[in-house]
Design a protein around this motif. Structure first.
Motif, PDB file in Angstrom:
ATOM      1  N   THR A  94       7.201  22.846 -18.173  1.00 16.55           N
ATOM      2  CA  THR A  94       7.354  24.305 -18.213  1.00 16.55           C
ATOM      3  C   THR A  94       6.815  24.976 -16.962  1.00 16.55           C
ATOM      4  O   THR A  94       7.077  26.150 -16.724  1.00 16.55           O
ATOM      5  N   LEU A  95       6.058  24.231 -16.130  1.00 17.45           N
ATOM      6  CA  LEU A  95       5.453  24.824 -14.949  1.00 17.45           C
ATOM      7  C   LEU A  95       6.094  24.354 -13.643  1.00 17.45           C
ATOM      8  O   LEU A  95       5.927  24.988 -12.609  1.00 17.45           O
ATOM      9  N   ASP A  96       6.784  23.209 -13.687  1.00 17.45           N
ATOM     10  CA  ASP A  96       7.315  22.693 -12.431  1.00 17.45           C
ATOM     11  C   ASP A  96       8.713  23.228 -12.152  1.00 17.45           C
ATOM     12  O   ASP A  96       9.305  23.950 -12.943  1.00 17.45           O
ATOM     13  N   ARG A  97       9.214  22.858 -11.000  1.00 18.66           N
ATOM     14  CA  ARG A  97      10.590  23.180 -10.644  1.00 18.66           C
ATOM     15  C   ARG A  97      11.398  21.902 -10.820  1.00 18.66           C
ATOM     16  O   ARG A  97      11.071  20.847 -10.255  1.00 18.66           O
ATOM     17  N   SER A  98      12.471  21.988 -11.570  1.00 14.71           N
ATOM     18  CA  SER A  98      13.207  20.807 -11.988  1.00 14.71           C
ATOM     19  C   SER A  98      13.622  19.930 -10.818  1.00 14.71           C
ATOM     20  O   SER A  98      13.448  18.716 -10.832  1.00 14.71           O
ATOM     21  N   ARG A  99      14.189  20.517  -9.767  1.00 14.03           N
ATOM     22  CA  ARG A  99      14.689  19.720  -8.656  1.00 14.03           C
ATOM     23  C   ARG A  99      13.564  18.963  -7.959  1.00 14.03           C
ATOM     24  O   ARG A  99      13.728  17.808  -7.558  1.00 14.03           O
ATOM     25  N   THR A 100      12.422  19.598  -7.809  1.00  9.44           N
ATOM     26  CA  THR A 100      11.288  18.931  -7.169  1.00  9.44           C
ATOM     27  C   THR A 100      10.862  17.709  -7.965  1.00  9.44           C
ATOM     28  O   THR A 100      10.641  16.625  -7.408  1.00  9.44           O
ATOM     29  N   ALA A 101      10.742  17.867  -9.264  1.00 10.64           N
ATOM     30  CA  ALA A 101      10.323  16.751 -10.109  1.00 10.64           C
ATOM     31  C   ALA A 101      11.362  15.633 -10.120  1.00 10.64           C
ATOM     32  O   ALA A 101      11.022  14.445 -10.085  1.00 10.64           O
ATOM     33  N   VAL A 102      12.646  16.002 -10.175  1.00 10.33           N
ATOM     34  CA  VAL A 102      13.705  14.992 -10.177  1.00 10.33           C
ATOM     35  C   VAL A 102      13.702  14.214  -8.873  1.00 10.33           C
ATOM     36  O   VAL A 102      13.804  12.974  -8.856  1.00 10.33           O
ATOM     37  N   LEU A 103      13.599  14.925  -7.750  1.00 12.31           N
ATOM     38  CA  LEU A 103      13.572  14.251  -6.454  1.00 12.31           C
ATOM     39  C   LEU A 103      12.344  13.353  -6.335  1.00 12.31           C
ATOM     40  O   LEU A 103      12.421  12.248  -5.789  1.00 12.31           O
ATOM     41  N   ILE A 134       0.839  -1.202   0.000  1.00 11.19           N
ATOM     42  CA  ILE A 134       0.000   0.000   0.000  1.00 11.19           C
ATOM     43  C   ILE A 134       0.873   1.250   0.000  1.00 11.19           C
ATOM     44  O   ILE A 134       0.577   2.239  -0.698  1.00 11.19           O
ATOM     45  N   ALA A 135       1.949   1.233   0.781  1.00  4.08           N
ATOM     46  CA  ALA A 135       2.846   2.389   0.833  1.00  4.08           C
ATOM     47  C   ALA A 135       3.451   2.676  -0.535  1.00  4.08           C
ATOM     48  O   ALA A 135       3.573   3.842  -0.950  1.00  4.08           O
ATOM     49  N   ILE A 136       3.813   1.630  -1.259  1.00  2.00           N
ATOM     50  CA  ILE A 136       4.375   1.811  -2.599  1.00  2.00           C
ATOM     51  C   ILE A 136       3.361   2.481  -3.520  1.00  2.00           C
ATOM     52  O   ILE A 136       3.695   3.403  -4.274  1.00  2.00           O
ATOM     53  N   VAL A 137       2.108   2.035  -3.456  1.00  2.00           N
ATOM     54  CA  VAL A 137       1.070   2.609  -4.314  1.00  2.00           C
ATOM     55  C   VAL A 137       0.820   4.072  -3.958  1.00  2.00           C
ATOM     56  O   VAL A 137       0.700   4.935  -4.847  1.00  2.00           O
ATOM     57  N   VAL A 138       0.739   4.382  -2.676  1.00  2.00           N
ATOM     58  CA  VAL A 138       0.460   5.753  -2.247  1.00  2.00           C
ATOM     59  C   VAL A 138       1.569   6.693  -2.689  1.00  2.00           C
ATOM     60  O   VAL A 138       1.318   7.773  -3.257  1.00  2.00           O
ATOM     61  N   VAL A 139       2.821   6.301  -2.448  1.00  2.00           N
ATOM     62  CA  VAL A 139       3.944   7.157  -2.843  1.00  2.00           C
ATOM     63  C   VAL A 139       3.981   7.314  -4.358  1.00  2.00           C
ATOM     64  O   VAL A 139       4.204   8.414  -4.880  1.00  2.00           O
ATOM     65  N   ALA A 140       3.753   6.226  -5.083  1.00  2.00           N
ATOM     66  CA  ALA A 140       3.758   6.307  -6.546  1.00  2.00           C
ATOM     67  C   ALA A 140       2.671   7.251  -7.045  1.00  2.00           C
ATOM     68  O   ALA A 140       2.881   8.006  -8.014  1.00  2.00           O
ATOM     69  N   ALA A 141       1.515   7.230  -6.419  1.00  2.00           N
ATOM     70  CA  ALA A 141       0.429   8.128  -6.831  1.00  2.00           C
ATOM     71  C   ALA A 141       0.810   9.588  -6.611  1.00  2.00           C
ATOM     72  O   ALA A 141       0.557  10.451  -7.467  1.00  2.00           O
ATOM     73  N   LEU A 142       1.443   9.882  -5.475  1.00  2.00           N
ATOM     74  CA  LEU A 142       1.878  11.254  -5.201  1.00  2.00           C
ATOM     75  C   LEU A 142       2.952  11.697  -6.193  1.00  2.00           C
ATOM     76  O   LEU A 142       2.924  12.831  -6.695  1.00  2.00           O
ATOM     77  N   VAL A 143       3.883  10.800  -6.475  1.00  2.00           N
ATOM     78  CA  VAL A 143       4.927  11.115  -7.448  1.00  2.00           C
ATOM     79  C   VAL A 143       4.315  11.345  -8.823  1.00  2.00           C
ATOM     80  O   VAL A 143       4.722  12.252  -9.563  1.00  2.00           O
ATOM     81  N   ALA A 144       3.322  10.544  -9.176  1.00  2.00           N
ATOM     82  CA  ALA A 144       2.674  10.684 -10.480  1.00  2.00           C
ATOM     83  C   ALA A 144       2.030  12.058 -10.629  1.00  2.00           C
ATOM     84  O   ALA A 144       2.075  12.666 -11.708  1.00  2.00           O
ATOM     85  N   ILE A 145       1.449  12.560  -9.564  1.00  2.00           N
ATOM     86  CA  ILE A 145       0.835  13.887  -9.612  1.00  2.00           C
ATOM     87  C   ILE A 145       1.893  14.952  -9.884  1.00  2.00           C
ATOM     88  O   ILE A 145       1.685  15.876 -10.689  1.00  2.00           O
ATOM     89  N   ILE A 146       3.045  14.790  -9.240  1.00  2.00           N
ATOM     90  CA  ILE A 146       4.116  15.781  -9.410  1.00  2.00           C
ATOM     91  C   ILE A 146       4.685  15.745 -10.822  1.00  2.00           C
ATOM     92  O   ILE A 146       4.835  16.779 -11.478  1.00  2.00           O
ATOM     93  N   VAL A 147       4.997  14.550 -11.324  1.00  2.00           N
ATOM     94  CA  VAL A 147       5.633  14.471 -12.644  1.00  2.00           C
ATOM     95  C   VAL A 147       4.635  14.738 -13.760  1.00  2.00           C
ATOM     96  O   VAL A 147       5.035  15.017 -14.896  1.00  2.00           O
ATOM     97  N   ALA A 148       3.338  14.664 -13.459  1.00  2.00           N
ATOM     98  CA  ALA A 148       2.340  14.955 -14.486  1.00  2.00           C
ATOM     99  C   ALA A 148       2.231  16.443 -14.778  1.00  2.00           C
ATOM    100  O   ALA A 148       1.695  16.839 -15.820  1.00  2.00           O
ATOM    101  N   VAL A 149       2.746  17.263 -13.871  1.00  2.00           N
ATOM    102  CA  VAL A 149       2.741  18.705 -14.109  1.00  2.00           C
ATOM    103  C   VAL A 149       3.642  19.005 -15.294  1.00  2.00           C
ATOM    104  O   VAL A 149       4.772  18.526 -15.355  1.00  2.00           O
ATOM    105  N   PRO A 150       3.209  19.754 -16.279  1.00  2.00           N
ATOM    106  CA  PRO A 150       4.054  20.050 -17.438  1.00  2.00           C
ATOM    107  C   PRO A 150       5.408  20.610 -17.026  1.00  2.00           C
ATOM    108  O   PRO A 150       5.522  21.370 -16.057  1.00  2.00           O
TER     109      PRO A 150
END
Length: 652
Positions: free
Chosen positions: A456-465, A438-454
């Motif tokens: 041009t709008l995100d901050r590179s370090r945040t998305a990479v981390l 469950i923890a893997i799924v939850v973290v993956a979902a949160l990461v997916a939300i972050i990397v789904a941001v285009p």
């Protein structure tokens, strides 16, 4: 080194959000200083996983350990791959793997360490070569990801800590892939020949399974090799010749030697290596049956690994061993080929995607459809392809994110999909690492939300981390399996990684092989249960006289531990499962009459357990139990040991 750029430099310069990851992912001369330490770090991780607590399994598969012991005592046994130093019968595989272990035992002495250390070193070497190969074709960041996936794949952790031939097979196949990519890169036929010869060595490790990479090599070379069509045809001819010659030398020697000048070919029905290649270890594995050992338990259906079918690689027997990154590997293949669709014919990155993709598809189709014996550990040969495609695919998905808004969605979906697979695999063992899925799924979902941001709008370090965190969580599942494997004693012929998953059939809990203490003197109820190892071995050694073999038993499964403890040859009648036609009753009586053999243990072989004639002939056991004298070792259940010295006028 040939460079392979994924996106034009001008495009990257105009995208500040990708600059950090681009510096990590570039592959070129004078690349970043972190690459070499990362390479060493990944290999060091693999070495730790494969070496720490290495001797917990003792002699692991005593069948191959006994052959390694024999190889250290006799150069003839070393060449033939015999189970015993007197070379009565060979193992049911070609000898290259036992040759390596035999040399280690000669150098270091017989121990669990000397048997298993070469396997661990092979694993670390396979990861190192894969890292270098992916670095050359997909870039250093993809290489780091591939190395981590390969090192932590549960079946790889198992096999590189075990003494089945698959460790050497996997190393040789990765090395062949390296030579093949060099052939594509340089256009030189010497690299084609090198790849072919290495595949031939792999054939002499595990016969036809080595050839599953050949469709990938041949098709990719024909499509993406350098030079004209005529030169590529010539290259294929050179490769075919190299494969045939380097594969066939040992089989040819065994065919040319008279049967009385060499051991019986274990696993065959006709004392022929060719029979083994195309029967028990060849077509018999795919279609069932196959003679000799018969390929597995009677009844077919792909013994030990569940019912053949489209989703077999995700079932209870195979899923936890290899399936963690399987969907992501296919996504990586699709994305990689789409990203390189307009590249020149000889583009190295696209050729690498095709090579690993065809490698993976061929293995997946064959393993999913096999009706004969397929053990879960066979899937270790898929691990390099899966790792390479995951590494290359994730980096390509990141670049796709920079070019289109759909790229981030695709990357997020891939991460969540892989997390769901991990969750489902972990759900099969709810008492193991509870809550991790469950923890893997939850973290993956949160990461997916972050990397789904285009981009041009995100901050590179945040998305990479975030992407790094997502990858780390996906590695957590197989990592937990890896840790469980390191801490568990495993023995027998059907080992598996991670926690036990009950399947209710062969290969599940309580099946043939698996977890245990390595003591195969347990027997199956027909003998050996009452005889302790020390009592039996001490008696046999004390009463050996001038016999060549201290005892004959009804399968190599029984013979291994007796021979390893005694340090003297044991005759494994009937080979691995006890069903090979060797010796005949007349041959056994001849050995006894000449004084080469005195004692026989009747019953207890796997041939009897599977309802097949033991010792190659039901007459052998019947004659021993009626004509020979039972030996009382003072144990409660009886030893099943018979003294045949007087049965046919032994000269001992």
């Amino acid at each position: 080194m040939t460079t392979t750029s994924r996106t034009p430099a001008t495009d990257l310069a105009s995208q500040p959000a990708v600059s950090l990851l681009d510096r990590l992912a570039r592959s070129r001369s004078g690349e970043a200083t972190w690459v070499t330490p990362a390479h060493l770090g990944v290999v060091a991780l693999a070495a730790v996983l494969y070496v720490v607590n290495l001797t917990v399994s003792g002699f692991a598969n005593t069948y191959y350990s006994a052959a390694a012991q024999a190889a250290s005592q006799s150069w003839s046994a070393w060449f033939f791959g015999s189970i015993d130093a007197a070379s009565f019968i060979t193992v049911d595989k070609p000898p290259l793997a036992t040759m390596v272990m035999g040399l280690s035992v000669r150098l270091l002495g017989l121990s669990s360490w000397s048997i298993l250390l070469p396997e661990a070193l092979m694993g670390a070497a396979a990861v190192a070569i894969l890292f270098a190969l992916v670095r050359r074709t997909f870039g250093p960041l993809a290489a780091v990801i591939a190395g981590l996936v390969m090192a932590l794949t549960p079946v790889a952790v198992l096999i590189f800590r075990y003494n089945n031939p698959d460790a050497l097979l996997t190393l040789l196949l990765v090395l062949a892939a390296w030579a093949f990519v060099r052939a594509l890169e340089t256009g030189r036929l010497r690299w084609v020949l090198a790849a072919a010869v290495i595949v031939g060595f792999a054939f002499n490790t595990k016969y036809l399974q080595a050839y599953l990479v050949l469709p990938a090599f041949a098709l990719v070379y024909a499509a993406a090799g350098a030079g004209s069509v005529r030169r590529r045809v010539a290259g294929l001819a050179v490769g075919l010749t190299g494969v045939i010659v380097s594969s066939g030398w040992w089989v040819a020697v065994m065919a040319l030697l008279p049967p009385d000048a060499r051991p019986f070919i274990g696993g065959s029905t006709a004392n022929s290596a060719l029979d083994l290649v195309f029967g028990y270890d060849g077509l018999g594995r795919i279609f069932g049956g196959g003679g000799g050992g018969g390929g597995g338990p009677p009844g077919g259906g792909g013994g030990f690994s569940g019912t053949p079918g489209l989703l077999r690689l995700f079932n209870a027997e195979l899923g936890g061993q290899i399936a963690w990154f399987l969907p992501l590997a296919f996504v990586g293949l699709a994305v990689g080929l789409w990203a390189r669709r307009r590249a020149p014919r000889t583009d190295l990155a696209r050729a690498a995607y095709l090579t690993w993709g065809l490698w993976l598809v061929t293995h997946a189709v064959v393993f999913s459809s096999m009706s004969g014996t397929i053990h879960s550990y066979y899937t270790v040969a898929m691990a390099p392809a899966i790792a390479a495609l995951v590494g290359g695919g994730l980096v390509e998905l990141w670049y796709l994110r920079q070019r289109t808004r759909w790229g981030g969605l695709a990357l997020g979906a891939a991460l969540v999909g892989s997390a769901v697979v991990a969750w489902q695999l972990l759900e099969r063992t709810p008492d193991f690492a509870p809550g991790l899925g469950i923890a893997i799924v939850v973290v993956a979902a949160l990461v997916a939300i972050i990397v789904a941001v285009p981009a041009t709008l995100d901050r590179s370090r945040t998305a990479v981390l975030a992407a790094g965190l997502g990858l780390a969580m996906l590695l957590a599942g197989p990592g937990a399996y890896a840790l469980a494997t390191i801490g568990t004693a495993i023995s027998g012929g059907d080992p598996s990684a991670g926690p036990s998953v009950s399947t209710g059939g062969p290969g599940g809990d309580g099946g043939f092989g698996g977890r245990g203490d390595g003591d195969v003197l347990r027997g199956d109820g027909d003998g050996m249960i009452g005889a302790t190892s020390a009592t039996l071995v001490d008696y046999l050694v004390a009463n050996r006289g001038h016999a060549t073999w201290i005892v004959a038993v009804t399968s190599a499964f029984q013979a291994g531990s007796i021979q390893l403890e005694a340090g003297l040859p044991v005759m494994a009648m009937g080979g691995f499962t006890g069903s090979d036609p060797a010796p005949t009753l007349a041959q056994l009586q001849g050995y006894i009459a000449s004084g080469q053999l005195r004692f026989v243990i009747a019953g207890g072989g796997m041939g009897g357990a599977w309802g097949r004639p033991t010792g190659g002939s039901s007459g052998v056991t019947a004659w021993v139990t009626t004509a020979c004298t039972a030996v009382d070792l003072g144990t409660a259940g009886g030893s099943g040991l018979y003294d045949c010295a007087a049965a046919v006028g032994s000269g001992s």
